[in-house]
Write a protein that holds these residues in place. Sequence first.
Motif, mmCIF file in Angstrom:
data_model
loop_
_atom_site.group_PDB
_atom_site.id
_atom_site.type_symbol
_atom_site.label_atom_id
_atom_site.label_comp_id
_atom_site.label_asym_id
_atom_site.label_seq_id
_atom_site.Cartn_x
_atom_site.Cartn_y
_atom_site.Cartn_z
ATOM 1 N N CYS A 140 0.828 -1.203 0.000
ATOM 2 C CA CYS A 140 0.000 0.000 0.000
ATOM 3 C C CYS A 140 0.871 1.265 0.000
ATOM 4 N N PHE A 141 0.531 2.185 -0.893
ATOM 5 C CA PHE A 141 1.248 3.453 -1.033
ATOM 6 C C PHE A 141 0.248 4.594 -1.150
ATOM 7 N N VAL A 142 0.658 5.781 -0.794
ATOM 8 C CA VAL A 142 -0.138 6.974 -1.045
ATOM 9 C C VAL A 142 0.632 7.805 -2.065
ATOM 10 N N GLY A 143 -0.027 8.077 -3.180
ATOM 11 C CA GLY A 143 0.555 8.939 -4.199
ATOM 12 C C GLY A 143 0.021 10.345 -4.023
ATOM 13 N N THR A 144 0.902 11.338 -4.171
ATOM 14 C CA THR A 144 0.501 12.734 -4.008
ATOM 15 C C THR A 144 1.025 13.551 -5.181
ATOM 16 N N THR A 145 0.143 14.399 -5.733
ATOM 17 C CA THR A 145 0.546 15.265 -6.841
ATOM 18 C C THR A 145 1.211 16.526 -6.303
ATOM 19 N N HIS A 176 0.188 19.325 -6.591
ATOM 20 C CA HIS A 176 -0.860 20.239 -6.127
ATOM 21 C C HIS A 176 -1.510 19.762 -4.837
ATOM 22 N N GLY A 177 -0.981 18.664 -4.255
ATOM 23 C CA GLY A 177 -1.447 18.200 -2.963
ATOM 24 C C GLY A 177 -2.614 17.227 -2.994
ATOM 25 N N HIS A 178 -2.999 16.730 -4.168
ATOM 26 C CA HIS A 178 -4.067 15.736 -4.257
ATOM 27 C C HIS A 178 -3.468 14.355 -4.024
ATOM 28 N N SER A 179 -4.147 13.564 -3.193
ATOM 29 C CA SER A 179 -3.604 12.249 -2.831
ATOM 30 C C SER A 179 -4.563 11.123 -3.198
ATOM 31 N N VAL A 180 -3.988 9.946 -3.437
ATOM 32 C CA VAL A 180 -4.759 8.744 -3.718
ATOM 33 C C VAL A 180 -4.019 7.552 -3.120
ATOM 34 N N VAL A 181 -4.795 6.648 -2.542
ATOM 35 C CA VAL A 181 -4.230 5.414 -2.001
ATOM 36 C C VAL A 181 -4.167 4.393 -3.128
ATOM 37 N N MET A 182 -3.032 3.729 -3.265
ATOM 38 C CA MET A 182 -2.853 2.663 -4.262
ATOM 39 C C MET A 182 -2.376 1.414 -3.538
ATOM 40 N N GLU A 183 -2.844 0.254 -4.019
ATOM 41 C CA GLU A 183 -2.394 -0.978 -3.398
ATOM 42 C C GLU A 183 -2.259 -2.052 -4.457
ATOM 43 N N GLY A 184 -1.074 -2.648 -4.515
ATOM 44 C CA GLY A 184 -0.830 -3.712 -5.476
ATOM 45 C C GLY A 184 -1.679 -4.928 -5.182
ATOM 46 N N PRO A 230 -7.011 1.420 -5.649
ATOM 47 C CA PRO A 230 -6.733 0.810 -6.949
ATOM 48 C C PRO A 230 -5.249 0.483 -7.087
ATOM 49 N N SER A 231 -4.963 -0.471 -7.970
ATOM 50 C CA SER A 231 -3.565 -0.788 -8.265
ATOM 51 C C SER A 231 -2.993 0.301 -9.169
ATOM 52 N N PRO A 232 -1.682 0.408 -9.250
ATOM 53 C CA PRO A 232 -1.098 1.388 -10.176
ATOM 54 C C PRO A 232 -1.558 1.174 -11.625
ATOM 55 N N MET A 233 -1.743 -0.073 -12.047
ATOM 56 C CA MET A 233 -2.212 -0.325 -13.419
ATOM 57 C C MET A 233 -3.661 0.120 -13.594
ATOM 58 N N GLU A 234 -4.480 -0.058 -12.557
ATOM 59 C CA GLU A 234 -5.850 0.472 -12.615
ATOM 60 C C GLU A 234 -5.829 1.991 -12.688
ATOM 61 N N MET A 235 -4.884 2.612 -12.005
ATOM 62 C CA MET A 235 -4.752 4.066 -12.057
ATOM 63 C C MET A 235 -4.455 4.533 -13.482
ATOM 64 N N LEU A 236 -3.627 3.773 -14.208
ATOM 65 C CA LEU A 236 -3.365 4.126 -15.605
ATOM 66 C C LEU A 236 -4.663 4.120 -16.414
ATOM 67 N N LEU A 237 -5.489 3.095 -16.211
ATOM 68 C CA LEU A 237 -6.760 3.022 -16.944
ATOM 69 C C LEU A 237 -7.712 4.137 -16.515
ATOM 70 N N LEU A 238 -7.713 4.475 -15.229
ATOM 71 C CA LEU A 238 -8.520 5.612 -14.777
ATOM 72 C C LEU A 238 -8.071 6.901 -15.467
ATOM 73 N N ASP A 258 0.675 -12.073 -20.325
ATOM 74 C CA ASP A 258 0.721 -13.122 -19.307
ATOM 75 C C ASP A 258 2.032 -13.119 -18.529
ATOM 76 N N GLU A 259 3.116 -12.726 -19.182
ATOM 77 C CA GLU A 259 4.445 -12.750 -18.567
ATOM 78 C C GLU A 259 4.913 -11.334 -18.238
ATOM 79 N N ALA A 260 5.807 -11.232 -17.270
ATOM 80 C CA ALA A 260 6.389 -9.940 -16.903
ATOM 81 C C ALA A 260 7.271 -9.434 -18.040
ATOM 82 N N PRO A 261 7.265 -8.179 -18.332
ATOM 83 C CA PRO A 261 6.425 -7.163 -17.720
ATOM 84 C C PRO A 261 4.978 -7.292 -18.225
ATOM 85 N N ARG A 262 4.017 -7.247 -17.327
ATOM 86 C CA ARG A 262 2.612 -7.473 -17.678
ATOM 87 C C ARG A 262 1.985 -6.194 -18.211
ATOM 88 N N VAL A 263 2.502 -5.751 -19.341
ATOM 89 C CA VAL A 263 2.011 -4.524 -19.973
ATOM 90 C C VAL A 263 0.606 -4.756 -20.527
#
Length: 139
Positions: free
Chosen positions: A12-17, A19-27, A38-46, A80-85
Motif C-alpha cells: 500500500c502506497f499513497v501517491g501525491t501530486t 498540487h497536494g491531491h492524494s490517492v491510495v494505491m495498493e498492489g 486501486p492498483s497502479p495499473m488500474e490508475m493508468l486506466l482511470l 501473461d508474462e512480466a512485464p505485464r504490460v
Amino acid sequence: MQVTSKWIDGMCFVGTTEHGHSVVMEGAAAEGGVKRGPSPMEMLLLGVAGCSSIDVVMIAEKQRQSVTDCQAAVTAKRADEAPRVFTEIHIHFKVFGRDLKESAIAKAVEMSAEKYCSASIMLGKAAKVTHSFELIEAV
C-alpha cells in the motif's frame, strides 16, 4: 509535472501530486485483508478514462452538442508474462444528451483518440487501443 509515492505498509502506497491531491494505491491486499485502493495499473486506466472523457465532452460542447453526462468504461488485457504490460485497451463511451448528432460524437471520439488524449495515445505505443460509443437521449 511531479508526483510522489510514499509507502504505508504491505503493498500500500499513497501517491501525491504537486498540487497536494492524494490517492491510495495498493498492489495486492494482504491475505484476508481489504484492498484499500486501486492498483497502479488500474490508475493508468482511470487516467485514460478521465483524459479521453474530458476531450469528448469539450469537443462535443464546441460542436454545440447538448451533453448532459459522459461515462467511459475502459477494459484491458495484459500480457501473461512480466512485464505485464497492457496489450489491448478498449474505451466505450456512453454519451447522454438532448438531440445529439451521432456524427458529431463520432468526430469527438475520433479526435480524442487520434489527436488529443495524451494518455491513450501514449499507451497506444504499447497496446492496441480501440474506441466505441453510444448515444443515450437524456430525459
